[in-house]
Write a protein that holds these residues in place. Structure first.
Motif, PDB file in Angstrom:
ATOM      1  N   ALA A 128       0.813  -1.086  -0.052  1.00 50.04           N
ATOM      2  CA  ALA A 128       0.030  -0.108  -0.017  1.00 50.04           C
ATOM      3  C   ALA A 128       0.799   1.236   0.076  1.00 50.04           C
ATOM      4  N   TRP A 129       1.903   1.081   0.602  1.00 44.60           N
ATOM      5  CA  TRP A 129       2.981   2.360   0.770  1.00 44.60           C
ATOM      6  C   TRP A 129       3.445   2.528  -0.367  1.00 44.60           C
ATOM      7  N   ARG A 130       3.900   1.701  -1.403  1.00 42.41           N
ATOM      8  CA  ARG A 130       4.329   1.776  -2.376  1.00 42.41           C
ATOM      9  C   ARG A 130       3.298   2.110  -3.941  1.00 42.41           C
ATOM     10  N   SER A 131       2.065   2.003  -3.178  1.00 42.01           N
ATOM     11  CA  SER A 131       0.807   2.379  -4.232  1.00 42.01           C
ATOM     12  C   SER A 131       0.049   3.509  -3.972  1.00 42.01           C
ATOM     13  N   GLY A 132       0.593   4.338  -3.052  1.00 45.08           N
ATOM     14  CA  GLY A 132       0.015   5.551  -2.804  1.00 45.08           C
ATOM     15  C   GLY A 132      -0.266   6.040  -1.341  1.00 45.08           C
ATOM     16  N   ALA A 133      -0.056   4.921  -0.513  1.00 47.92           N
ATOM     17  CA  ALA A 133      -0.294   5.453   0.815  1.00 47.92           C
ATOM     18  C   ALA A 133       0.853   6.277   1.788  1.00 47.92           C
ATOM     19  N   ASN A 134       1.826   6.339   1.042  1.00 46.50           N
ATOM     20  CA  ASN A 134       2.813   7.106   1.386  1.00 46.50           C
ATOM     21  C   ASN A 134       2.510   8.744   1.540  1.00 46.50           C
ATOM     22  N   GLU A 135       1.378   8.786   0.787  1.00 41.60           N
ATOM     23  CA  GLU A 135       0.836  10.342   0.495  1.00 41.60           C
ATOM     24  C   GLU A 135      -0.235  10.415   1.775  1.00 41.60           C
ATOM     25  N   TRP A 136      -0.493   9.398   2.276  1.00 41.13           N
ATOM     26  CA  TRP A 136      -1.589   9.578   3.410  1.00 41.13           C
ATOM     27  C   TRP A 136      -0.916  10.277   4.903  1.00 41.13           C
ATOM     28  N   ASP A 137      -2.070  10.672   5.808  1.00 41.64           N
ATOM     29  CA  ASP A 137      -1.390  10.782   7.010  1.00 41.64           C
ATOM     30  C   ASP A 137      -1.534   9.704   7.607  1.00 41.64           C
ATOM     31  N   ASP A 138      -0.972   9.482   8.978  1.00 37.38           N
ATOM     32  CA  ASP A 138      -1.155   8.312   9.741  1.00 37.38           C
ATOM     33  C   ASP A 138      -2.539   7.982  10.115  1.00 37.38           C
ATOM     34  N   ALA A 139      -3.489   8.863  10.356  1.00 36.98           N
ATOM     35  CA  ALA A 139      -4.707   8.282  10.623  1.00 36.98           C
ATOM     36  C   ALA A 139      -5.365   7.900   9.566  1.00 36.98           C
ATOM     37  N   ARG A 140      -5.303   8.109   8.159  1.00 35.48           N
ATOM     38  CA  ARG A 140      -5.697   7.422   7.085  1.00 35.48           C
ATOM     39  C   ARG A 140      -5.163   6.127   7.012  1.00 35.48           C
ATOM     40  N   ARG A 141      -3.863   6.137   7.398  1.00 29.70           N
ATOM     41  CA  ARG A 141      -3.184   4.722   7.038  1.00 29.70           C
ATOM     42  C   ARG A 141      -3.762   3.762   8.227  1.00 29.70           C
ATOM     43  N   GLY A 142      -4.014   4.217   9.278  1.00 24.01           N
ATOM     44  CA  GLY A 142      -4.560   3.608  10.624  1.00 24.01           C
ATOM     45  C   GLY A 142      -6.018   2.986  10.079  1.00 24.01           C
ATOM     46  N   GLU A 143      -6.976   3.769   9.413  1.00 25.74           N
ATOM     47  CA  GLU A 143      -8.035   3.351   8.930  1.00 25.74           C
ATOM     48  C   GLU A 143      -7.805   2.104   7.890  1.00 25.74           C
ATOM     49  N   PHE A 144      -7.231   2.178   7.183  1.00 26.82           N
ATOM     50  CA  PHE A 144      -6.795   1.094   6.006  1.00 26.82           C
ATOM     51  C   PHE A 144      -6.270  -0.191   6.878  1.00 26.82           C
ATOM     52  N   ALA A 145      -5.317   0.169   7.834  1.00 29.35           N
ATOM     53  CA  ALA A 145      -4.785  -1.014   8.654  1.00 29.35           C
ATOM     54  C   ALA A 145      -5.713  -1.919   9.404  1.00 29.35           C
ATOM     55  N   ASN A 146      -6.818  -1.186   9.811  1.00 27.81           N
ATOM     56  CA  ASN A 146      -7.994  -1.787  10.656  1.00 27.81           C
ATOM     57  C   ASN A 146      -9.193  -1.879   9.701  1.00 27.81           C
TER      58      ASN A 146
END
Length: 219
Positions: free
Chosen positions: A128-146
């Motif tokens: 996901a990081w290599r696919s665009g999640a690197n541009e998200w904030d940690d809150a959005r990444r947390g939504e994705f991971a959970n």
């Protein structure tokens, strides 16, 4: 507009027809079609809509940038939620899963000890990081991971999860080929919802996996 009495009449007529067939000695059993995907058969359309791009850099990546697992009770978290959902004969201590029965759809292995079961991110965090999640904030990444709403989290054998690592379907597929349709559908559903990119090899592999799926609408 159909009236309520009309609806009852239609249902009664249908029932009468079935009973008549039964009395006549006809077998009225129905063939069960292959189960369609949760995306209502549009996985091919979703795949076509994914943006194709080269895999991005891993610079700055760490699993801590995807906060998980979130608490869901006094002594339990999202992992417990997945174990409870995907298992049978679940035993709890409070809301913490302490025993049950799980069958890993990736490789067909069965387990009764939750410590032997991993909760896999369908689309791995590093992918996901290599696919665009690197541009998200940690809150959005947390939504994705959970994410318990999309088919992003699944209980599988630890060995299959670790063999998969952060690889996409062009690099790794489940040993259980009968799960390939569902695996590809889930991967596409997650990437489409979260607007993540795919590589050309990844998209080709997904298309190949969906080729034999009778419910997949292909562009």
């Amino acid at each position: 507009m159909r009236t309520r009495s009309g609806a009852r009449g239609t249902a009664a007529a249908a029932l009468a027809a079935v009973l008549a067939l039964g009395v006549g000695g006809c077998d009225v059993s129905l063939d069960e079609p292959e189960a369609p995907p949760s995306s209502a058969g549009n996985v091919g359309e979703q795949l076509a809509e994914l943006t194709v791009a080269k895999a991005g850099s891993m610079r700055g990546y760490s699993r801590e940038r995807f906060p998980h697992w979130r608490d869901t009770g006094t002594n339990c978290d999202v992992r417990d939620s997945v174990l409870k959902r995907d298992g049978e004969d679940i035993r709890l201590s409070g809301c913490n899963v302490v025993a049950g029965h799980w069958e890993s759809v990736y490789d067909g292995r069965s387990f009764t000890d939750p410590s032997d079961v991993d909760v896999d991110h369908m689309v791995p965090l590093a992918n996901a990081w290599r696919s665009g999640a690197n541009e998200w904030d940690d809150a959005r990444r947390g939504e994705f991971a959970n994410d318990l709403t999309r088919p992003q989290l699944i209980a599988v054998s630890a060995s299959s999860n670790r063999a998969k690592g952060d690889q996409d379907p062009s690099q790794w597929k489940p040993a259980n080929r009968s799960y390939w349709c569902k695996y590809a559908e889930s991967w596409v559903t997650v990437k489409h919802h979260w607007r993540l990119t795919v590589t050309s090899a990844e998209k080709a592999a997904l298309s190949d996996m969906l080729e034999g799926c009778t419910w997949a609408n292909k562009p």
